[in-house]
Design an enzyme around this catalytic site. Structure first.
Site, PDB file in Angstrom:
ATOM      1  N   LYS A 111     -86.655  85.423  79.634  1.00 21.82           N
ATOM      2  CA  LYS A 111     -87.299  84.101  79.641  1.00 21.82           C
ATOM      3  C   LYS A 111     -88.577  84.047  80.461  1.00 21.82           C
ATOM      4  O   LYS A 111     -89.485  83.286  80.169  1.00 21.82           O
ATOM      5  CB  LYS A 111     -86.309  83.048  80.140  1.00 21.82           C
ATOM      6  CG  LYS A 111     -85.210  82.783  79.126  1.00 21.82           C
ATOM      7  CD  LYS A 111     -84.599  81.424  79.332  1.00 21.82           C
ATOM      8  CE  LYS A 111     -83.666  81.060  78.194  1.00 21.82           C
ATOM      9  NZ  LYS A 111     -82.433  81.903  78.177  1.00 21.82           N
ATOM     10  N   GLU A 133     -87.148  71.431  80.148  1.00 18.61           N
ATOM     11  CA  GLU A 133     -85.752  71.060  79.961  1.00 18.61           C
ATOM     12  C   GLU A 133     -84.934  72.322  80.150  1.00 18.61           C
ATOM     13  O   GLU A 133     -85.430  73.430  79.956  1.00 18.61           O
ATOM     14  CB  GLU A 133     -85.531  70.494  78.554  1.00 18.61           C
ATOM     15  CG  GLU A 133     -85.261  71.534  77.453  1.00 18.61           C
ATOM     16  CD  GLU A 133     -86.407  72.509  77.182  1.00 18.61           C
ATOM     17  OE1 GLU A 133     -87.559  72.141  77.464  1.00 18.61           O
ATOM     18  OE2 GLU A 133     -86.130  73.626  76.709  1.00 18.61           O
ATOM     19  N   SER A 399     -80.888  91.168  76.488  1.00 16.28           N
ATOM     20  CA  SER A 399     -81.757  90.056  76.899  1.00 16.28           C
ATOM     21  C   SER A 399     -81.623  89.664  78.365  1.00 16.28           C
ATOM     22  O   SER A 399     -82.559  89.134  78.952  1.00 16.28           O
ATOM     23  CB  SER A 399     -81.503  88.836  76.011  1.00 16.28           C
ATOM     24  OG  SER A 399     -80.139  88.470  76.037  1.00 16.28           O
TER      25      SER A 399
HETATM   26  C1  LIG Z   1     -81.523  81.909  77.187  1.00 18.20           C
HETATM   27  C2  LIG Z   1     -80.981  83.238  76.901  1.00 18.20           C
HETATM   28  C3  LIG Z   1     -80.760  83.680  75.577  1.00 18.20           C
HETATM   29  C4  LIG Z   1     -80.973  82.807  74.388  1.00 18.20           C
HETATM   30  O1  LIG Z   1     -82.271  82.369  74.182  1.00 18.20           O
HETATM   31  P1  LIG Z   1     -83.184  82.906  72.987  1.00 18.20           P
HETATM   32  O2  LIG Z   1     -84.321  81.966  72.987  1.00 18.20           O
HETATM   33  O3  LIG Z   1     -82.364  82.853  71.747  1.00 18.20           O
HETATM   34  O4  LIG Z   1     -83.568  84.295  73.324  1.00 18.20           O
HETATM   35  C5  LIG Z   1     -80.322  84.972  75.379  1.00 18.20           C
HETATM   36  N1  LIG Z   1     -80.058  85.793  76.421  1.00 18.20           N
HETATM   37  C6  LIG Z   1     -80.243  85.413  77.698  1.00 18.20           C
HETATM   38  C7  LIG Z   1     -79.925  86.363  78.787  1.00 18.20           C
HETATM   39  C8  LIG Z   1     -80.703  84.122  77.990  1.00 18.20           C
HETATM   40  O5  LIG Z   1     -80.878  83.741  79.253  1.00 18.20           O
END
Ligand SMILES: *Cc1c(COP(=O)(O)O)cnc(C)c1O
Length: 415
Positions: A111, A133, A399
């Site tokens: 993010k 948000e 992610s």
């Molecule tokens: C917020 C988040 C997501 C989901 O958000 P996307 O916009 O779909 O990428 C996925 N993995 C992690 C670790 C997150 O913090």
């Protein structure tokens, strides 16, 4: 009073987006991906959104912007993130599996790539105040982080219920100097926080920039966020050349909440049809259980957060609450570019249940010594369902890291 969302009728906008500028998702000048996208916003927001749509490409394609963005990604975020050849995972699933280590970014997820980009953009637009948000608090923390870095005041709207569920992230945001304002209406969760943020923006149109956390919202947000996250696939290509002698993998797999880590992971492979793109949604307790977030399975076309996309809704068109064990995936829509990739079949949409994600998280931890975020574990959970050939090169976007999910792991995995 409920906010009324209307289509921004600005067909007048200059067609400034030439072929190159349209980016690899080929968004139209009015913000459409096929039939999805656009900007459905309260009339009072037309000037703000229009200003952004007119200026964002020139700003982010400017050399000075790119220099500052790239140096912050390098020195502050910690990029490039490694492309890790996961040896034991590869042995188990009989393919060459790589993990793109977004979990190693500052603040522990992808993010921050987007919030760094947007705060630099906000400064160039002359904005002096930031709002955001947040649902689980991850985007709120990433926003509060860059506001501290740039010395800009920050207000984060968060549903009151979410504030209780995610107390450590509320504390982080406050320590970073952000004000966390509870959204008290409706179900007191993400969609209510989003409405509060939109109201704030209407009331503070000239000095405030609204940092949206995924490839959702009115145009130009989906395109802008996808571009900031595209650094993920840009690095993958370079790293695959080094490691495999070929910049194109056979598969790229990523989880989808709103869809930003997937959009960034897919970006530079979109025009290479031989690369199979796999998006994984959260099935929750099962796609037919009524407790799910698998939007492409149970959703229909509608309008959410300012764009036309697939979303979960009741018979009479009310947005339905999404459910997933993972707070980052329990969003009742997907970004419009995902609705388009789904509809055209360029990407395949799978889903993983809570239980599958928990087991995949435990498996990665035991095989590779990496505790993944529950969101990322949804992507890992599908390795068992794909029939790989032994030479296939597979990249999974990890992610985020799992520290934030320890309470859930302890409870559900009986650790
Ligand atoms: C917020 C988040 C997501 C989901 O958000 P996307 O916009 O779909 O990428 C996925 N993995 C992690 C670790 C997150 O913090």
């Amino acid at each position: 009073m409920p906010l009324e969302f209307k289509l921004n009728p600005s067909a007048q906008r200059k067609n400034t987006i030439d072929f190159l500028k349209a980016g690899l998702y080929k968004v139209s000048p009015l913000g459409y991906y096929g039939e999805f996208g656009g900007a459905f916003i309260p009339e009072m927001l037309y000037p703000n959104v229009e200003e952004l749509a007119e200026k964002y490409l020139d700003i982010i394609q400017d050399d000075g912007f790119q220099k500052e963005f790239q140096s912050l990604l390098h020195d502050y975020v910690g990029r490039p993130t490694p492309l890790y050849p996961a040896k034991r995972l590869s042995e188990k699933y009989k393919a060459h599996i790589y993990l793109k280590r977004e979990d190693l970014n500052h603040t522990g997820a992808h993010k921050i790539n987007n919030t760094v980009g947007q705060i630099l953009l906000a400064k160039r637009l002359g904005k002096t105040r930031i709002i955001a948000e947040t649902g689980a608090g991850q985007h709120g923390v990433a926003t509060a982080t860059v506001c501290a870095l740039m010395n800009l005041p920050c207000v984060v709207y968060m549903g009151e219920v979410d504030m209780q569920r995610q107390a450590p992230n509320v504390a982080r945001m406050r320590m970073l100097g952000a004000e966390v304002r509870p959204a008290m209406s409706g179900s007191k969760t993400l969609k209510d926080a989003t409405n509060e943020a939109i109201r704030d923006w209407i009331n503070n149109p000239s000095d405030t920039h609204y940092i949206i956390g995924s490839v959702v919202g009115p145009y130009p947000y989906p395109d802008m966020v996808a571009r900031f996250q595209s650094v993920i696939s840009e690095e993958m290509r370079k790293q695959l050349i080094e490691k495999e002698g070929n910049e194109l993998p056979d598969y790229v797999i990523a989880c989808v909440g709103g869809g930003s880590n997937a959009a960034g992971s897919f970006y530079h492979f979109l025009n290479n049809d031989e690369v199979k793109l796999i998006a994984v949604e959260a099935a929750g307790e099962g796609v037919a259980s009524g407790h799910t977030a698998a939007t492409t399975v149970v959703g229909k076309i509608g309008i959410i957060h300012g764009s036309k996309t697939m979303l979960m809704q009741t018979e009479d068109g009310q947005i339905e609450e999404a459910y997933s064990i993972s707070a980052g995936l329990d969003y009742p829509g997907v970004g419009p570019l995902h609705a388009h990739l789904f509809k055209t079949g360029r990407a395949q949409y799978l889903n993983a249940t809570d239980e599958e994600a928990l087991q995949a998280a435990l498996e990665l931890t035991r095989l590779e010594g990496i505790i993944p975020a529950l969101e990322s574990a949804h992507a890992l959970a599908k390795l068992k369902d794909i029939a790989f050939k032994p030479d296939d090169v597979v990249v999974v976007c990890l992610s985020g890291r799992g520290d934030k999910d320890m309470e859930t792991y302890i409870k559900r995995l009986e650790i």
